[in-house]
Design a protein around this motif. Structure first.
Motif, PDB file in Angstrom:
ATOM      1  N   ASN A  50       2.464   1.790  -3.382  1.00 24.49           N
ATOM      2  CA  ASN A  50       1.490   2.231  -4.388  1.00 24.49           C
ATOM      3  C   ASN A  50       1.074   3.677  -4.185  1.00 24.49           C
ATOM      4  O   ASN A  50       0.757   4.379  -5.155  1.00 24.49           O
ATOM      5  CB  ASN A  50       0.253   1.331  -4.345  1.00 24.49           C
ATOM      6  CG  ASN A  50       0.531  -0.077  -4.832  1.00 24.49           C
ATOM      7  OD1 ASN A  50       1.610  -0.367  -5.342  1.00 24.49           O
ATOM      8  ND2 ASN A  50      -0.429  -0.961  -4.676  1.00 24.49           N
ATOM      9  N   ASP A  51       1.090   4.142  -2.927  1.00 23.48           N
ATOM     10  CA  ASP A  51       0.612   5.497  -2.617  1.00 23.48           C
ATOM     11  C   ASP A  51       1.698   6.565  -2.691  1.00 23.48           C
ATOM     12  O   ASP A  51       1.377   7.754  -2.735  1.00 23.48           O
ATOM     13  CB  ASP A  51      -0.009   5.524  -1.211  1.00 23.48           C
ATOM     14  CG  ASP A  51      -1.293   4.715  -1.127  1.00 23.48           C
ATOM     15  OD1 ASP A  51      -1.844   4.379  -2.196  1.00 23.48           O
ATOM     16  OD2 ASP A  51      -1.739   4.425  -0.006  1.00 23.48           O
ATOM     17  N   ARG A  52       2.961   6.145  -2.699  1.00 24.63           N
ATOM     18  CA  ARG A  52       4.041   7.140  -2.594  1.00 24.63           C
ATOM     19  C   ARG A  52       4.972   7.059  -3.800  1.00 24.63           C
ATOM     20  O   ARG A  52       5.695   6.083  -3.992  1.00 24.63           O
ATOM     21  CB  ARG A  52       4.857   6.906  -1.315  1.00 24.63           C
ATOM     22  CG  ARG A  52       4.044   6.987  -0.034  1.00 24.63           C
ATOM     23  CD  ARG A  52       3.693   8.421   0.323  1.00 24.63           C
ATOM     24  NE  ARG A  52       4.873   9.137   0.738  1.00 24.63           N
ATOM     25  CZ  ARG A  52       5.318   9.140   2.000  1.00 24.63           C
ATOM     26  NH1 ARG A  52       4.681   8.451   2.933  1.00 24.63           N
ATOM     27  NH2 ARG A  52       6.395   9.831   2.330  1.00 24.63           N
ATOM     28  N   LYS A  53       4.977   8.107  -4.595  1.00 21.51           N
ATOM     29  CA  LYS A  53       5.822   8.137  -5.799  1.00 21.51           C
ATOM     30  C   LYS A  53       7.305   8.146  -5.440  1.00 21.51           C
ATOM     31  O   LYS A  53       8.141   7.652  -6.198  1.00 21.51           O
ATOM     32  CB  LYS A  53       5.485   9.361  -6.649  1.00 21.51           C
ATOM     33  CG  LYS A  53       6.133   9.331  -8.036  1.00 21.51           C
ATOM     34  CD  LYS A  53       5.655  10.496  -8.888  1.00 21.51           C
ATOM     35  CE  LYS A  53       6.224  10.397 -10.297  1.00 21.51           C
ATOM     36  NZ  LYS A  53       7.692  10.407 -10.319  1.00 21.51           N
ATOM     37  N   GLN A 107       8.389   4.673  -5.495  1.00 22.93           N
ATOM     38  CA  GLN A 107       8.348   4.142  -6.859  1.00 22.93           C
ATOM     39  C   GLN A 107       9.549   4.608  -7.667  1.00 22.93           C
ATOM     40  O   GLN A 107      10.084   3.861  -8.496  1.00 22.93           O
ATOM     41  CB  GLN A 107       7.047   4.550  -7.544  1.00 22.93           C
ATOM     42  CG  GLN A 107       5.792   4.030  -6.861  1.00 22.93           C
ATOM     43  CD  GLN A 107       4.516   4.623  -7.431  1.00 22.93           C
ATOM     44  OE1 GLN A 107       4.518   5.186  -8.522  1.00 22.93           O
ATOM     45  NE2 GLN A 107       3.425   4.527  -6.688  1.00 22.93           N
ATOM     46  N   LEU A 165       3.677  -0.245 -10.025  1.00 24.97           N
ATOM     47  CA  LEU A 165       3.093  -0.633  -8.747  1.00 24.97           C
ATOM     48  C   LEU A 165       3.731  -1.897  -8.165  1.00 24.97           C
ATOM     49  O   LEU A 165       3.254  -2.435  -7.178  1.00 24.97           O
ATOM     50  CB  LEU A 165       1.578  -0.843  -8.904  1.00 24.97           C
ATOM     51  CG  LEU A 165       0.774   0.387  -9.344  1.00 24.97           C
ATOM     52  CD1 LEU A 165      -0.705   0.069  -9.380  1.00 24.97           C
ATOM     53  CD2 LEU A 165       1.050   1.581  -8.430  1.00 24.97           C
ATOM     54  N   LYS A 171       0.822  -1.209   0.000  1.00 21.71           N
ATOM     55  CA  LYS A 171       0.000   0.000   0.000  1.00 21.71           C
ATOM     56  C   LYS A 171       0.855   1.257   0.000  1.00 21.71           C
ATOM     57  O   LYS A 171       0.599   2.212  -0.745  1.00 21.71           O
ATOM     58  CB  LYS A 171      -0.936   0.004   1.215  1.00 21.71           C
ATOM     59  CG  LYS A 171      -1.869   1.214   1.275  1.00 21.71           C
ATOM     60  CD  LYS A 171      -2.760   1.167   2.491  1.00 21.71           C
ATOM     61  CE  LYS A 171      -3.753   2.325   2.471  1.00 21.71           C
ATOM     62  NZ  LYS A 171      -3.086   3.643   2.427  1.00 21.71           N
ATOM     63  N   MET A 172       1.891   1.277   0.845  1.00 19.98           N
ATOM     64  CA  MET A 172       2.743   2.462   0.930  1.00 19.98           C
ATOM     65  C   MET A 172       3.473   2.709  -0.381  1.00 19.98           C
ATOM     66  O   MET A 172       3.616   3.851  -0.825  1.00 19.98           O
ATOM     67  CB  MET A 172       3.736   2.307   2.082  1.00 19.98           C
ATOM     68  CG  MET A 172       3.092   2.323   3.459  1.00 19.98           C
ATOM     69  SD  MET A 172       4.313   2.390   4.773  1.00 19.98           S
ATOM     70  CE  MET A 172       4.986   4.039   4.543  1.00 19.98           C
ATOM     71  N   GLU A 232       3.866   2.023   9.861  1.00 22.06           N
ATOM     72  CA  GLU A 232       4.218   2.594   8.560  1.00 22.06           C
ATOM     73  C   GLU A 232       5.589   3.273   8.591  1.00 22.06           C
ATOM     74  O   GLU A 232       6.261   3.336   7.560  1.00 22.06           O
ATOM     75  CB  GLU A 232       3.136   3.578   8.112  1.00 22.06           C
ATOM     76  CG  GLU A 232       1.818   2.889   7.776  1.00 22.06           C
ATOM     77  CD  GLU A 232       0.789   3.844   7.197  1.00 22.06           C
ATOM     78  OE1 GLU A 232       0.888   5.059   7.458  1.00 22.06           O
ATOM     79  OE2 GLU A 232      -0.101   3.365   6.474  1.00 22.06           O
ATOM     80  N   VAL A 240       4.045   8.995   7.388  1.00 21.74           N
ATOM     81  CA  VAL A 240       2.758   9.564   7.001  1.00 21.74           C
ATOM     82  C   VAL A 240       2.710  11.022   7.404  1.00 21.74           C
ATOM     83  O   VAL A 240       2.930  11.365   8.557  1.00 21.74           O
ATOM     84  CB  VAL A 240       1.588   8.801   7.660  1.00 21.74           C
ATOM     85  CG1 VAL A 240       0.261   9.411   7.254  1.00 21.74           C
ATOM     86  CG2 VAL A 240       1.642   7.336   7.283  1.00 21.74           C
TER      87      VAL A 240
END
Length: 658
Positions: free
Chosen positions: A310-313, A316, A326, A307-308, A632, A536
């Motif tokens: 996928n949510d944070r560019k 990536q 992803l 999840k982290m 997280e 977060v």
């Protein structure tokens, strides 16, 4: 023939698996199945198609399914179970015929389909006709009709053109190409069967409507049924006593822990980082409540990590040439070992042909029994670490399990050529540290003579909530990198873990965790651990972090200015300067930096998680030790360390002083 349904049509098959009641569990659970599962959820379209294709060719095969192919569907036993760790098995069903959207057992569905092919209801003239369900059929209704039809003999065989009898004695009455009902064996008269034909199904009479093939109707019915099951369980929990709730076994991890809607790409994603997670103390509690099992904790870690990412560019962007933005290219797998250790609080000590020693439970006193049981499940593991017999069992069990899971992973994923990492929690960190060091001060002469060594190299060793610091201090040992160890040093005075990078991560309130850097060099005891930032943003966490960052930035800039004015010789590692005393900063370089970078390329080993405003309490202390895998801040830090490439050697770094 006017019907469009004038030939046999193949139904859409969908495979399902139960998630509420297990068929079986590992032997240490002492589990007996007492009820049948009610909640069945569908495999993803990709997995369902793969299973069906395999079933058509070789119906006794095993198929890897679910997220990252972490589970195996055994078509011979019709069960699903985890591939890499021991866990519960659940029933799987081939969705051919459905009742309330729930697939009937596979063998029952096959038998009903045989009747379907024999009766050929798709040739009936009244294809679109089906008796409506009625809310109630009373005995008075039946009695009034019985006055008109007094025949109590079985109908003539020639009239049974719409029925088929199962081996169980039940009868299937087919209405058309999709709908039928199951009639109990007690319904034997022509009158009773005609009532069913006229009025349709009614659960009060034991007659159940079924439907063929997976379609929108069955999909919606299944979703409705699962909601009803969940609501029923919730109502039962609300009327359950607190003690019963505490002891209630959590059996829905299979549904909650994984991404169920897997695709071909997700099931076959490329992995660059394989992380083995080794549990610490207290896993005997998992045999009483599955909410405490380590596999559940690691599944949560995988879920949070996904999840982290996928949510944070920013995460990536750390992956180079990634075709799938992803895919974090990280896989985490649990390594469980506690159930393989012979000492159990409820097991007596066996000495020859009879039990010479009592169990721990037998020597417990009666007061505060619940707390004493927890201490027996948790605290004893640490005591066992200092008993040679049990320590060797622990080290052997962890080593063997690491090698088993690695070899199995390579067999299933022969193209894997990535890096392997170990994440050890609590006592698990001490065990993996000793395994990688090849010695332990808790054993005389420090040598660990294990039958098996690790069959793979370890890139990063992450210690979470680790007692390694206090253990090595008690053993009077320093920690050096293998390329820094001095042959002239007295043997047995130091340990050297065989890994590229050593990370010691802890929450400041964790009572089990200790620092490691001062064991590399006592002067490092003056350095504060590196603060891990909040993962977060927003809320009170961001405010606390901003205040800390502003103060740290001002302090660092003033100290740098002071350093420039003093023009001190930068090679003086062991001499502090006025700027360091005033601004609480110290530059690490030269030989001291080399000592640290030889153990971790980042230049530091100890990393402290951020504290919230309400962290200082007994409850927070316990939570901080158990909560790393779903935290997280911890997960974000691990992702960054795994994916960050450090091509250039570190020349210097700055540490905060106490």
């Amino acid at each position: 023939m006017t019907s469009n349904h004038n030939h046999f049509t193949s139904p859409k098959i969908k495979w399902f698996y139960a998630v509420d009641v297990a068929n079986s569990k590992p032997s240490y659970y002492n589990y007996t199945k007492t009820q049948e599962p009610q909640k069945f959820i569908p495999f993803s379209d990709y997995d369902s198609l793969t299973i069906e294709n395999t079933y058509q060719k070789t119906p006794t095969s095993k198929v890897l399914v679910n997220e990252d192919k972490l589970f195996e569907a055994d078509l011979a036993s019709m069960e699903i179970s985890p591939v890499y760790w021991e866990g519960p098995t659940y029933e799987i069903r081939r969705g051919l015929w459905y009742k309330d959207g729930v697939p009937l057992p596979t063998e029952t569905g096959i038998e009903i389909e045989e009747g379907y092919e024999f009766v050929k209801p798709y040739l009936f003239n009244q294809v679109a006709t089906i008796p409506p369900d009625v809310n109630e059929v009373t005995t008075e209704n039946l009695a009034s009709k019985n006055e008109e039809e007094e025949e109590e003999t079985k109908p003539d065989e020639k009239e049974r053109v719409d029925m088929y009898t199962l081996k169980s004695g039940q009868t299937i009455l087919y209405f058309n190409d999709k709908d039928a009902v199951i009639i109990p064996s007690t319904y034997k008269t022509k009158f009773q069967l005609n009532v069913v034909r006229t009025l349709g199904s009614n659960s009060l009479l034991g007659v159940y409507r079924i439907r063929r093939g997976y379609d929108d109707h069955n999909k919606k019915a299944n979703e409705k049924k699962q909601t009803e099951v969940d609501e029923q369980k919730q109502d039962e929990q609300e009327t359950t006593t607190r003690d019963q709730l505490e002891n209630e076994v959590k059996e829905e991890n299979l549904e909650q822990d994984f991404d169920l809607d897997t695709s071909k790409e997700e099931s076959n994603r490329e992995i660059d980082h394989l992380v083995f997670c080794v549990h610490g103390i207290g896993q005997l509690m998992g045999s009483k409540n599955e909410a405490y099992t380590f596999s559940h904790s690691v599944n949560l870690l995988r879920k949070v990590m996904k999840k982290m990412f996928n949510d944070r560019k920013e995460y990536q962007d750390l992956v180079e040439n990634n075709d799938d933005p992803l895919n974090n290219r990280i896989q985490v797998l649990p390594i469980t070992w506690r159930h393989k250790i012979s000492f159990n609080p409820k097991r007596t000590g066996n000495d020859g042909n009879e039990d010479r020693l009592p169990s721990l439970a037998q020597i417990n006193v009666d007061g505060i029994t619940f707390i004493r049981e927890i201490l027996g499940d948790v605290g004893c593991d640490i005591l066992l670490y200092y008993e040679k017999e049990y320590l060797l069992q622990m080290l052997t069990a962890v080593t063997s399990e690491l090698n088993r899971v690695y070899s199995l992973y390579k067999k299933i994923n022969p193209n894997f050529s990535g890096k392997v990492h170990i994440l050890g929690h609590s006592l698990g960190s001490a065990l993996t540290f000793d395994i990688l060091s090849g010695q332990s001060g808790t054993i005389k002469n420090g040598t660990v003579n294990l039958e098996n060594q690790l069959v793979f190299d370890v890139e990063n060793l992450f210690l979470l909530g680790s007692p390694v610091g206090i253990f090595k201090l008690i053993e009077r040992k320093n920690i050096y990198a293998r390329n820094m160890a001095n042959p002239a040093q007295e043997p047995g005075t130091f340990v050297s873990p065989k890994c590229q990078n050593l990370y010691n991560i802890f929450h400041p309130c964790d009572p089990i965790a200790y620092r490691v850097e001062p064991l590399v060099n006592p002067k490092f005891g003056d350095f504060k651990a590196v603060n891990i930032p909040f993962a977060v943003k927003g809320g009170i966490s961001s405010h606390l972090e901003k205040v800390a960052q502003i103060g740290d930035i001002i302090s660092t800039k003033l100290w740098i200015g002071s350093r420039n004015m003093q023009k001190k010789d930068s090679s003086e590692d062991d001499n502090d300067d006025d700027g360091a005393k005033i601004f609480k900063k110290r530059e690490i370089h030269g030989e001291q930096l080399k000592q640290l970078t030889s153990l971790n390329a980042s230049g530091r080993i100890d990393y402290a998680l951020p504290m919230g405003m309400f962290d200082i309490s007994i409850l927070s202390a316990l939570a901080s030790h158990l909560g790393y895998f779903e935290d997280e801040n911890t997960v974000g830090f691990i992702i960054r360390q795994l994916l960050t490439k450090r091509d250039k050697p570190l020349e210097k770094t700055v540490a905060s002083l106490y």
